[in-house]
Design a protein around this motif. Structure first.
Motif, PDB file in Angstrom:
ATOM      1  N   THR A  48      35.304  71.484  14.462  1.00  0.00           N
ATOM      2  CA  THR A  48      34.078  72.223  14.750  1.00  0.00           C
ATOM      3  C   THR A  48      34.253  73.695  14.431  1.00  0.00           C
ATOM      4  OG1 THR A  48      33.460  70.637  16.458  1.00  0.00           O
ATOM      5  CG2 THR A  48      32.389  72.782  16.550  1.00  0.00           C
ATOM      6  N   GLN A  49      35.416  74.254  14.742  1.00  0.00           N
ATOM      7  CA  GLN A  49      35.671  75.661  14.452  1.00  0.00           C
ATOM      8  C   GLN A  49      35.659  75.947  12.955  1.00  0.00           C
ATOM      9  OE1 GLN A  49      39.336  76.179  16.650  1.00  0.00           O
ATOM     10  NE2 GLN A  49      38.254  76.869  18.487  1.00  0.00           N
ATOM     11  N   TYR A  50      35.980  74.957  12.146  1.00  0.00           N
ATOM     12  CA  TYR A  50      35.910  75.105  10.695  1.00  0.00           C
ATOM     13  C   TYR A  50      34.482  74.955  10.170  1.00  0.00           C
ATOM     14  CZ  TYR A  50      40.928  75.314   9.839  1.00  0.00           C
ATOM     15  OH  TYR A  50      42.241  75.709   9.793  1.00  0.00           O
ATOM     16  N   GLY A  51      33.528  74.672  11.061  1.00  0.00           N
ATOM     17  CA  GLY A  51      32.135  74.579  10.656  1.00  0.00           C
ATOM     18  C   GLY A  51      31.726  73.206  10.163  1.00  0.00           C
ATOM     19  N   ILE A  52      32.411  72.176  10.638  1.00  0.00           N
ATOM     20  CA  ILE A  52      32.096  70.808  10.225  1.00  0.00           C
ATOM     21  C   ILE A  52      31.622  70.021  11.446  1.00  0.00           C
ATOM     22  CG2 ILE A  52      33.007  68.672   9.238  1.00  0.00           C
ATOM     23  CD1 ILE A  52      35.154  70.437   7.842  1.00  0.00           C
ATOM     24  N   ALA A  53      30.507  69.317  11.271  1.00  0.00           N
ATOM     25  CA  ALA A  53      30.003  68.426  12.320  1.00  0.00           C
ATOM     26  C   ALA A  53      29.741  67.076  11.675  1.00  0.00           C
ATOM     27  CB  ALA A  53      28.723  68.975  12.930  1.00  0.00           C
ATOM     28  N   ARG A  54      29.777  66.020  12.465  1.00  0.00           N
ATOM     29  CA  ARG A  54      29.545  64.694  11.895  1.00  0.00           C
ATOM     30  C   ARG A  54      28.831  63.795  12.883  1.00  0.00           C
ATOM     31  NH1 ARG A  54      34.477  60.578  11.466  1.00  0.00           N
ATOM     32  NH2 ARG A  54      32.684  59.343  10.893  1.00  0.00           N
ATOM     33  N   THR A  55      28.194  62.792  12.317  1.00  0.00           N
ATOM     34  CA  THR A  55      27.665  61.699  13.114  1.00  0.00           C
ATOM     35  C   THR A  55      28.421  60.460  12.660  1.00  0.00           C
ATOM     36  OG1 THR A  55      25.915  61.104  11.561  1.00  0.00           O
ATOM     37  CG2 THR A  55      25.382  62.770  13.238  1.00  0.00           C
ATOM     38  N   PHE A  56      28.337  59.424  13.456  1.00  0.00           N
ATOM     39  CA  PHE A  56      29.107  58.227  13.191  1.00  0.00           C
ATOM     40  C   PHE A  56      28.199  57.056  12.830  1.00  0.00           C
ATOM     41  CE2 PHE A  56      31.559  60.968  15.895  1.00  0.00           C
ATOM     42  CZ  PHE A  56      32.842  60.879  15.371  1.00  0.00           C
ATOM     43  N   GLN A  57      28.774  56.082  12.152  1.00  0.00           N
ATOM     44  CA  GLN A  57      28.015  54.871  11.804  1.00  0.00           C
ATOM     45  C   GLN A  57      27.493  54.199  13.075  1.00  0.00           C
ATOM     46  OE1 GLN A  57      30.137  52.101   9.352  1.00  0.00           O
ATOM     47  NE2 GLN A  57      28.549  50.548   9.505  1.00  0.00           N
ATOM     48  N   ASN A  58      28.346  54.080  14.062  1.00  0.00           N
ATOM     49  CA  ASN A  58      27.934  53.567  15.371  1.00  0.00           C
ATOM     50  C   ASN A  58      27.638  54.778  16.248  1.00  0.00           C
ATOM     51  OD1 ASN A  58      28.429  50.842  14.664  1.00  0.00           O
ATOM     52  ND2 ASN A  58      30.619  51.193  15.001  1.00  0.00           N
ATOM     53  N   ILE A  59      26.436  54.841  16.737  1.00  0.00           N
ATOM     54  CA  ILE A  59      25.994  56.018  17.504  1.00  0.00           C
ATOM     55  C   ILE A  59      26.925  56.252  18.686  1.00  0.00           C
ATOM     56  CG2 ILE A  59      24.121  56.955  18.909  1.00  0.00           C
ATOM     57  CD1 ILE A  59      22.178  55.429  17.101  1.00  0.00           C
ATOM     58  N   ARG A  60      27.327  57.508  18.839  1.00  0.00           N
ATOM     59  CA  ARG A  60      28.223  57.892  19.927  1.00  0.00           C
ATOM     60  C   ARG A  60      27.581  59.001  20.753  1.00  0.00           C
ATOM     61  NH1 ARG A  60      34.161  58.111  17.058  1.00  0.00           N
ATOM     62  NH2 ARG A  60      34.136  55.986  16.254  1.00  0.00           N
ATOM     63  N   LEU A  61      26.688  58.609  21.619  1.00  0.00           N
ATOM     64  CA  LEU A  61      26.054  59.548  22.531  1.00  0.00           C
ATOM     65  C   LEU A  61      26.685  59.414  23.906  1.00  0.00           C
ATOM     66  CD1 LEU A  61      22.306  58.945  21.584  1.00  0.00           C
ATOM     67  CD2 LEU A  61      23.716  60.913  20.977  1.00  0.00           C
ATOM     68  N   PHE A  62      26.417  60.385  24.754  1.00  0.00           N
ATOM     69  CA  PHE A  62      26.768  60.268  26.158  1.00  0.00           C
ATOM     70  C   PHE A  62      25.569  59.569  26.785  1.00  0.00           C
ATOM     71  CE2 PHE A  62      29.032  64.037  24.622  1.00  0.00           C
ATOM     72  CZ  PHE A  62      30.332  63.640  24.870  1.00  0.00           C
ATOM     73  N   LYS A  63      25.617  58.262  26.800  1.00  0.00           N
ATOM     74  CA  LYS A  63      24.452  57.437  27.113  1.00  0.00           C
ATOM     75  C   LYS A  63      23.919  57.621  28.527  1.00  0.00           C
ATOM     76  CE  LYS A  63      25.187  54.073  23.522  1.00  0.00           C
ATOM     77  NZ  LYS A  63      24.011  54.202  22.713  1.00  0.00           N
TER      78      LYS A  63
END
Length: 185
Positions: free
Chosen positions: A7-22
């Protein structure tokens, strides 16, 4: 690298399988992505000093503004697990954008979506590109989505780049057609 370093390098991602705090609210999911912007100390938090409340208020407004972009503001206090699948995907993207990335990696964002949700996702990605002016790296098998939003496409075949070009060049590339659609020979 740890997620914090990435994150500090300025990279964010989402995953194929959703990873939320449900079990957390939609709003709190986005606020998790804003933790880097908090400008108050543990001391301010424990003693509940004015700086803590101002920081929390600022984070809440930033989170709500992100939710507005994705038309999720009305769900701010809903538990993330209660959102439909397509809206959960939007929430995951909103949370990733809360980290203020320079590069957003989307790993098969259309996985498990129906055609209506995929069309909505395509519009969401276009909004992200326009409003946030960040680079997006998309890994996706849904060719309609890829052709509809990508400026440049790299086609891989067994880990090797088979072709690179515009959607039109890729669509007409005989090697791509042979590898993915087969040929009549």
């Amino acid at each position: 690298m740890s997620p914090t370093q990435i994150t500090q390098y300025g990279i964010a991602r989402t995953f194929q399988n959703i990873r939320l705090f449900k079990d957390m609210s939609v709003l709190d999911n986005v606020k998790v992505g804003l933790h880097h912007s908090q400008n108050y100390s543990l001391f301010s938090t424990v003693l509940r000093l004015p700086k803590y409340f101002k920081g929390e208020e600022a984070m809440e407004e930033m989170a709500l503004s992100l939710l507005r972009v994705f038309d999720l503001e009305q769900f701010a206090h809903v538990k993330a697990s209660n959102l439909p699948y397509g809206k959960q995907r939007k929430l995951e993207i909103a949370r990733a954008l809360a980290t203020s990335p320079k590069l957003l990696l989307l790993d098969e964002p259309a996985a498990g979506m129906n055609p209506t949700e995929t069309a909505e996702l395509m519009e969401t990605i276009k909004i992200v590109r326009e409003k946030f002016s960040i680079a997006i790296l998309l890994i996706e098998h849904d060719m309609k989505l890829v052709m509809g939003i990508c400026e440049k496409i790299a086609v891989l075949n067994f880990g090797t780049i088979l072709a690179f070009g515009t959607p039109e060049e890729i669509k007409n590339n005989p090697d791509v057609v042979a590898a993915y659609l087969g040929n009549d020979e």
